[in-house]
Motif scaffolding. Sequence first.
Motif, PDB file in Angstrom:
ATOM      1  N   GLU A  54     -21.764  20.395  25.124  1.00 58.47           N
ATOM      2  CA  GLU A  54     -22.896  21.111  25.708  1.00 58.47           C
ATOM      3  C   GLU A  54     -23.570  22.014  24.676  1.00 58.47           C
ATOM      4  OE1 GLU A  54     -19.048  23.237  26.974  1.00 58.47           O
ATOM      5  OE2 GLU A  54     -19.813  21.181  26.777  1.00 58.47           O
ATOM      6  N   LEU A  55     -22.799  22.512  23.708  1.00 62.35           N
ATOM      7  CA  LEU A  55     -23.395  23.312  22.643  1.00 62.35           C
ATOM      8  C   LEU A  55     -24.254  22.433  21.731  1.00 62.35           C
ATOM      9  CD1 LEU A  55     -23.765  25.826  20.882  1.00 62.35           C
ATOM     10  CD2 LEU A  55     -21.572  25.309  19.790  1.00 62.35           C
ATOM     11  N   LEU A  56     -23.715  21.297  21.319  1.00 61.85           N
ATOM     12  CA  LEU A  56     -24.454  20.396  20.429  1.00 61.85           C
ATOM     13  C   LEU A  56     -25.742  19.887  21.074  1.00 61.85           C
ATOM     14  CD1 LEU A  56     -21.543  18.266  18.919  1.00 61.85           C
ATOM     15  CD2 LEU A  56     -22.668  20.246  17.925  1.00 61.85           C
ATOM     16  N   ALA A  57     -25.728  19.773  22.407  1.00 59.47           N
ATOM     17  CA  ALA A  57     -26.893  19.239  23.113  1.00 59.47           C
ATOM     18  C   ALA A  57     -27.929  20.306  23.436  1.00 59.47           C
ATOM     19  CB  ALA A  57     -26.447  18.557  24.405  1.00 59.47           C
ATOM     20  N   SER A  58     -27.575  21.585  23.271  1.00 61.26           N
ATOM     21  CA  SER A  58     -28.484  22.653  23.693  1.00 61.26           C
ATOM     22  C   SER A  58     -29.677  22.762  22.747  1.00 61.26           C
ATOM     23  CB  SER A  58     -27.749  23.994  23.745  1.00 61.26           C
ATOM     24  OG  SER A  58     -27.423  24.438  22.448  1.00 61.26           O
ATOM     25  N   ALA A  59     -30.823  23.120  23.307  1.00 60.15           N
ATOM     26  CA  ALA A  59     -32.046  23.246  22.516  1.00 60.15           C
ATOM     27  C   ALA A  59     -31.909  24.365  21.490  1.00 60.15           C
ATOM     28  CB  ALA A  59     -33.238  23.518  23.437  1.00 60.15           C
TER      29      ALA A  59
END
Length: 436
Positions: A13-18
Amino acid sequence: MARSQAHRALPAELLASAEWQEACRGRDFARIFRLVKGKAGIYPSRIAALCGMTPSRVGEIMAGRRGLAHIDVIERVADGLGIPGAMLGLAHRPWEIPVPPRIGERLPEPRPVVSDEPQRIGSRGELDDLLALVDGRATRSTLTALRSSVQDYWRRDNAHGGATLRPAVVGHLRYVSRLLDSAEAGLRHDLQGIAAELARLSGWAYFDARQYSTARTYFTEALKLSHTQGDRLFMANVLSCMSLLATYDGNPNDAVALACRAQDAARAAGEQPLVMSMLHLREAFAHAILRDAQACHHAVDRSRVQYERSRGHEVEAPVWVHYFDETKLLVDTGIAYARLGESARAEPLIAEGLRRENADQRRGRAFHAFWLASAQLQLSKLDEACANAGLALDLTAAIDSPRVSGHVQELHRRMLPYAREAPVLAFEQRMRDALG
């Protein structure tokens, strides 16, 4: 690299966050480290241990008092924290590429893929490419893709400057170097040629960033690779880059020697008048810095003769010298005269070359606008000099080329005797608006 597997993968979820992706794109390591602490629970002392830094340095980065620019340190951070290379503009990191199992080990049974359409591999070539992702082997398709990337890098360098290309180009160079270790004999020669071109491109990008020592290191690597290949023409190409670097680095005698050695290498490779034309002008630049007018004019004359010989020449010139056309001959001759201090001869040549150039050649146009303004300033044509300095400034503001930016700032310093004149005051206001 030995490091804790617990931190190999950051939370998805961190890697995918804007917010994370924006921080990575901008290489904002203060935000990256804060997000790693807040979202992944990895505290500064642990970040320091994973990335091979001191805790105090990590603290300074997080506080915004210090940045990261060196490619080796950025790669260390990517490896230490498990940041995919592409997110930071790097090549795929070694740990991102799956390792084939050792003999005796069994792969886990693949989970069935549910799809509306059957997944098919269309050809043997596609299968080879998929397998190459697993075991790091090069295929003919790999060579085609790499050559296309090199061409794209040069296009982007000309349009936007070379400084921002450094991480991507160096990453590509290291990737090709790894491929060379296990390449089949039939592909090894071509891979060495691509590695030599990437090393030269890396040197050029660092040269454009005014990091001359690092540029020299990559040019030397390119020279060694082309020597291993026995490619004398490409050796001449690299030596010409090293000659230009020497003129910028305050070593004009070395620049002359390198340009002449490049000519020797090109002669040994056979008849290539277009290459020789370019090399004679590199020699002229160096003689101009030394204020040797006679040697400079002789080199310019030889360049013009070789260019005329190149028209309709039976042997096709190498791709890397195709940029050297009549417009480039014209403007570089003008620059040689401007370096020599013969501004009256330089001005019309550079002006005509600038008029002919394509609008998308922003870095080249900025560079040539600087030289035109420089010649006009020597001729006391203050209005024209400031107008072309403004053009150079506008183009510089749209590219990332510290080398060209340095020229514009140098031109501004040379305007100090005219500091109260209206054209100079207007130019200085444009500088403040553009550069802050």
